[in-house]
Design a protein around this motif. Sequence first.
Motif, PDB file in Angstrom:
ATOM      1  N   ALA A  86       0.824  -1.219   0.000  1.00  0.00           N
ATOM      2  CA  ALA A  86       0.000   0.000   0.000  1.00  0.00           C
ATOM      3  C   ALA A  86       0.858   1.270   0.000  1.00  0.00           C
ATOM      4  O   ALA A  86       0.516   2.241  -0.682  1.00  0.00           O
ATOM      5  N   ALA A  87       1.952   1.290   0.735  1.00  0.00           N
ATOM      6  CA  ALA A  87       2.806   2.490   0.768  1.00  0.00           C
ATOM      7  C   ALA A  87       3.403   2.761  -0.611  1.00  0.00           C
ATOM      8  O   ALA A  87       3.495   3.915  -1.044  1.00  0.00           O
ATOM      9  N   ARG A  88       3.775   1.705  -1.318  1.00  0.00           N
ATOM     10  CA  ARG A  88       4.315   1.886  -2.669  1.00  0.00           C
ATOM     11  C   ARG A  88       3.256   2.449  -3.612  1.00  0.00           C
ATOM     12  O   ARG A  88       3.512   3.356  -4.402  1.00  0.00           O
ATOM     13  N   VAL A  89       2.044   1.918  -3.530  1.00  0.00           N
ATOM     14  CA  VAL A  89       0.945   2.415  -4.359  1.00  0.00           C
ATOM     15  C   VAL A  89       0.675   3.891  -4.024  1.00  0.00           C
ATOM     16  O   VAL A  89       0.469   4.711  -4.926  1.00  0.00           O
ATOM     17  N   ALA A  90       0.712   4.238  -2.742  1.00  0.00           N
ATOM     18  CA  ALA A  90       0.501   5.635  -2.336  1.00  0.00           C
ATOM     19  C   ALA A  90       1.599   6.536  -2.904  1.00  0.00           C
ATOM     20  O   ALA A  90       1.312   7.634  -3.401  1.00  0.00           O
ATOM     21  N   ARG A  91       2.861   6.098  -2.839  1.00  0.00           N
ATOM     22  CA  ARG A  91       3.965   6.899  -3.396  1.00  0.00           C
ATOM     23  C   ARG A  91       3.790   7.107  -4.888  1.00  0.00           C
ATOM     24  O   ARG A  91       3.996   8.210  -5.408  1.00  0.00           O
ATOM     25  N   MET A  92       3.399   6.056  -5.606  1.00  0.00           N
ATOM     26  CA  MET A  92       3.200   6.173  -7.051  1.00  0.00           C
ATOM     27  C   MET A  92       2.060   7.139  -7.366  1.00  0.00           C
ATOM     28  O   MET A  92       2.146   7.937  -8.314  1.00  0.00           O
ATOM     29  N   THR A  93       1.006   7.091  -6.573  1.00  0.00           N
ATOM     30  CA  THR A  93      -0.133   7.995  -6.769  1.00  0.00           C
ATOM     31  C   THR A  93       0.286   9.444  -6.528  1.00  0.00           C
ATOM     32  O   THR A  93      -0.050  10.335  -7.310  1.00  0.00           O
ATOM     33  N   VAL A  94       1.011   9.676  -5.442  1.00  0.00           N
ATOM     34  CA  VAL A  94       1.506  11.030  -5.131  1.00  0.00           C
ATOM     35  C   VAL A  94       2.384  11.538  -6.273  1.00  0.00           C
ATOM     36  O   VAL A  94       2.229  12.670  -6.739  1.00  0.00           O
ATOM     37  N   ARG A  95       3.312  10.710  -6.720  1.00  0.00           N
ATOM     38  CA  ARG A  95       4.227  11.116  -7.796  1.00  0.00           C
ATOM     39  C   ARG A  95       3.450  11.484  -9.064  1.00  0.00           C
ATOM     40  O   ARG A  95       3.700  12.514  -9.684  1.00  0.00           O
ATOM     41  N   ALA A  96       2.481  10.665  -9.449  1.00  0.00           N
ATOM     42  CA  ALA A  96       1.698  10.931 -10.663  1.00  0.00           C
ATOM     43  C   ALA A  96       0.880  12.214 -10.521  1.00  0.00           C
ATOM     44  O   ALA A  96       0.855  13.053 -11.431  1.00  0.00           O
ATOM     45  N   ALA A  97       0.201  12.377  -9.374  1.00  0.00           N
ATOM     46  CA  ALA A  97      -0.658  13.554  -9.191  1.00  0.00           C
ATOM     47  C   ALA A  97       0.165  14.844  -9.155  1.00  0.00           C
ATOM     48  O   ALA A  97      -0.158  15.814  -9.850  1.00  0.00           O
ATOM     49  N   LEU A  98       1.220  14.868  -8.352  1.00  0.00           N
ATOM     50  CA  LEU A  98       2.005  16.102  -8.234  1.00  0.00           C
ATOM     51  C   LEU A  98       2.748  16.423  -9.520  1.00  0.00           C
ATOM     52  O   LEU A  98       2.844  17.594  -9.905  1.00  0.00           O
ATOM     53  N   SER A  99       3.268  15.421 -10.196  1.00  0.00           N
ATOM     54  CA  SER A  99       3.953  15.675 -11.469  1.00  0.00           C
ATOM     55  C   SER A  99       2.992  16.230 -12.512  1.00  0.00           C
ATOM     56  O   SER A  99       3.330  17.158 -13.240  1.00  0.00           O
ATOM     57  N   SER A 100       1.780  15.688 -12.569  1.00  0.00           N
ATOM     58  CA  SER A 100       0.824  16.156 -13.569  1.00  0.00           C
ATOM     59  C   SER A 100       0.326  17.572 -13.284  1.00  0.00           C
ATOM     60  O   SER A 100      -0.149  18.247 -14.193  1.00  0.00           O
ATOM     61  N   HIS A 101       0.445  18.025 -12.039  1.00  0.00           N
ATOM     62  CA  HIS A 101       0.028  19.375 -11.689  1.00  0.00           C
ATOM     63  C   HIS A 101       1.207  20.326 -11.507  1.00  0.00           C
ATOM     64  O   HIS A 101       1.045  21.435 -10.994  1.00  0.00           O
ATOM     65  N   GLY A 102       2.391  19.906 -11.914  1.00  0.00           N
ATOM     66  CA  GLY A 102       3.560  20.788 -11.876  1.00  0.00           C
ATOM     67  C   GLY A 102       4.032  21.139 -10.470  1.00  0.00           C
ATOM     68  O   GLY A 102       4.547  22.219 -10.243  1.00  0.00           O
ATOM     69  N   ARG A 103       3.876  20.239  -9.520  1.00  0.00           N
ATOM     70  CA  ARG A 103       4.269  20.494  -8.129  1.00  0.00           C
ATOM     71  C   ARG A 103       5.516  19.697  -7.732  1.00  0.00           C
ATOM     72  O   ARG A 103       5.641  19.223  -6.613  1.00  0.00           O
ATOM     73  N   GLU A 104       6.475  19.585  -8.643  1.00  0.00           N
ATOM     74  CA  GLU A 104       7.681  18.807  -8.382  1.00  0.00           C
ATOM     75  C   GLU A 104       8.495  19.338  -7.204  1.00  0.00           C
ATOM     76  O   GLU A 104       9.222  18.596  -6.566  1.00  0.00           O
ATOM     77  N   GLU A 105       8.360  20.623  -6.872  1.00  0.00           N
ATOM     78  CA  GLU A 105       9.152  21.201  -5.784  1.00  0.00           C
ATOM     79  C   GLU A 105       8.816  20.614  -4.417  1.00  0.00           C
ATOM     80  O   GLU A 105       9.632  20.685  -3.504  1.00  0.00           O
ATOM     81  N   ILE A 106       7.650  20.020  -4.271  1.00  0.00           N
ATOM     82  CA  ILE A 106       7.281  19.409  -2.992  1.00  0.00           C
ATOM     83  C   ILE A 106       7.178  17.886  -3.082  1.00  0.00           C
ATOM     84  O   ILE A 106       6.870  17.228  -2.095  1.00  0.00           O
ATOM     85  N   LEU A 107       7.464  17.342  -4.244  1.00  0.00           N
ATOM     86  CA  LEU A 107       7.249  15.924  -4.500  1.00  0.00           C
ATOM     87  C   LEU A 107       7.982  15.010  -3.525  1.00  0.00           C
ATOM     88  O   LEU A 107       7.382  14.112  -2.930  1.00  0.00           O
ATOM     89  N   ASP A 108       9.277  15.208  -3.317  1.00  0.00           N
ATOM     90  CA  ASP A 108      10.046  14.306  -2.455  1.00  0.00           C
ATOM     91  C   ASP A 108       9.517  14.306  -1.023  1.00  0.00           C
ATOM     92  O   ASP A 108       9.367  13.247  -0.409  1.00  0.00           O
ATOM     93  N   THR A 109       9.219  15.489  -0.507  1.00  0.00           N
ATOM     94  CA  THR A 109       8.717  15.587   0.869  1.00  0.00           C
ATOM     95  C   THR A 109       7.357  14.916   1.006  1.00  0.00           C
ATOM     96  O   THR A 109       7.125  14.130   1.926  1.00  0.00           O
ATOM     97  N   VAL A 110       6.450  15.201   0.092  1.00  0.00           N
ATOM     98  CA  VAL A 110       5.102  14.631   0.160  1.00  0.00           C
ATOM     99  C   VAL A 110       5.153  13.119  -0.010  1.00  0.00           C
ATOM    100  O   VAL A 110       4.477  12.378   0.709  1.00  0.00           O
ATOM    101  N   GLU A 111       5.977  12.650  -0.914  1.00  0.00           N
ATOM    102  CA  GLU A 111       6.101  11.214  -1.147  1.00  0.00           C
ATOM    103  C   GLU A 111       6.615  10.508   0.116  1.00  0.00           C
ATOM    104  O   GLU A 111       6.077   9.477   0.530  1.00  0.00           O
ATOM    105  N   LEU A 112       7.638  11.067   0.750  1.00  0.00           N
ATOM    106  CA  LEU A 112       8.198  10.479   1.970  1.00  0.00           C
ATOM    107  C   LEU A 112       7.189  10.450   3.108  1.00  0.00           C
ATOM    108  O   LEU A 112       6.965   9.418   3.738  1.00  0.00           O
ATOM    109  N   LEU A 113       6.554  11.600   3.373  1.00  0.00           N
ATOM    110  CA  LEU A 113       5.633  11.681   4.508  1.00  0.00           C
ATOM    111  C   LEU A 113       4.378  10.846   4.291  1.00  0.00           C
ATOM    112  O   LEU A 113       3.868  10.219   5.228  1.00  0.00           O
TER     113      LEU A 113
END
Length: 155
Positions: free
Chosen positions: A22-49
Motif C-alpha cells: 500500500a505504501a508503494r501504491v501511495a507513493r506512485m499515486t503522489v508522484r503521478a498527481a504532483l507531477s501532472s500538476h507541476g508540483r515537483e518542488e514538494i514531490l520528495d517531501t510529500v512522497e516520503l511523509l
Amino acid sequence: MGTVSLPDTWVYALRLPHDPRAARVARMTVRAALSSHGREEILDTVELLTSELVTNAYRHTNGPASLRLTALTDGRLRVGVWDSHPRVPAPFGEPPWDHVSTTPSDSERGRGLHLVQQCADTWGGWPLSEGRLERGAGKLLWFEVGRTRDTRTPT
C-alpha cells in the motif's frame, strides 16, 4: 480554438487495502498527481511523509486505509490518511503536540512521525468517533506542505 488550463485546486482520493504494498501504491499515486500538476518542488517531501503515514496505517491496523490529496487555493497541499485504529499518536494527538518520544538509535523503526514533525509545515489528526461517526471509525492524520511561487509580474 481555446486552451484548457488545469484548475489550481484539485482532490485525489484512493482506497488502499491492508497490504504491505500500500505504501508503494501511495507513493506512485503522489508522484503521478504532483507531477501532472507541476508540483515537483514538494514531490520528495510529500512522497516520503505519505509513505510514512500509510506504512503506519498498515502496521498498526488490520483494515484498509484511505489517502486523500487536496490542493488548496493558497498553494498548500494537504495529505490525509485515514485508518481504522482510533488512537491518534503524537505529534498528532494529545499534548504535547510538539513532542514525539525519542527512538533508540539502534531501532529499525519509529522515525516516521519524527519526519512528519520535521518536514511538514503543519499537521493534525483526530479520532473519527466521539459522536461524529459510528463508534470505532478510526482516525484521520493529515499534514500540509508548500506554497506555489507567485509567477505573476508585479504591476
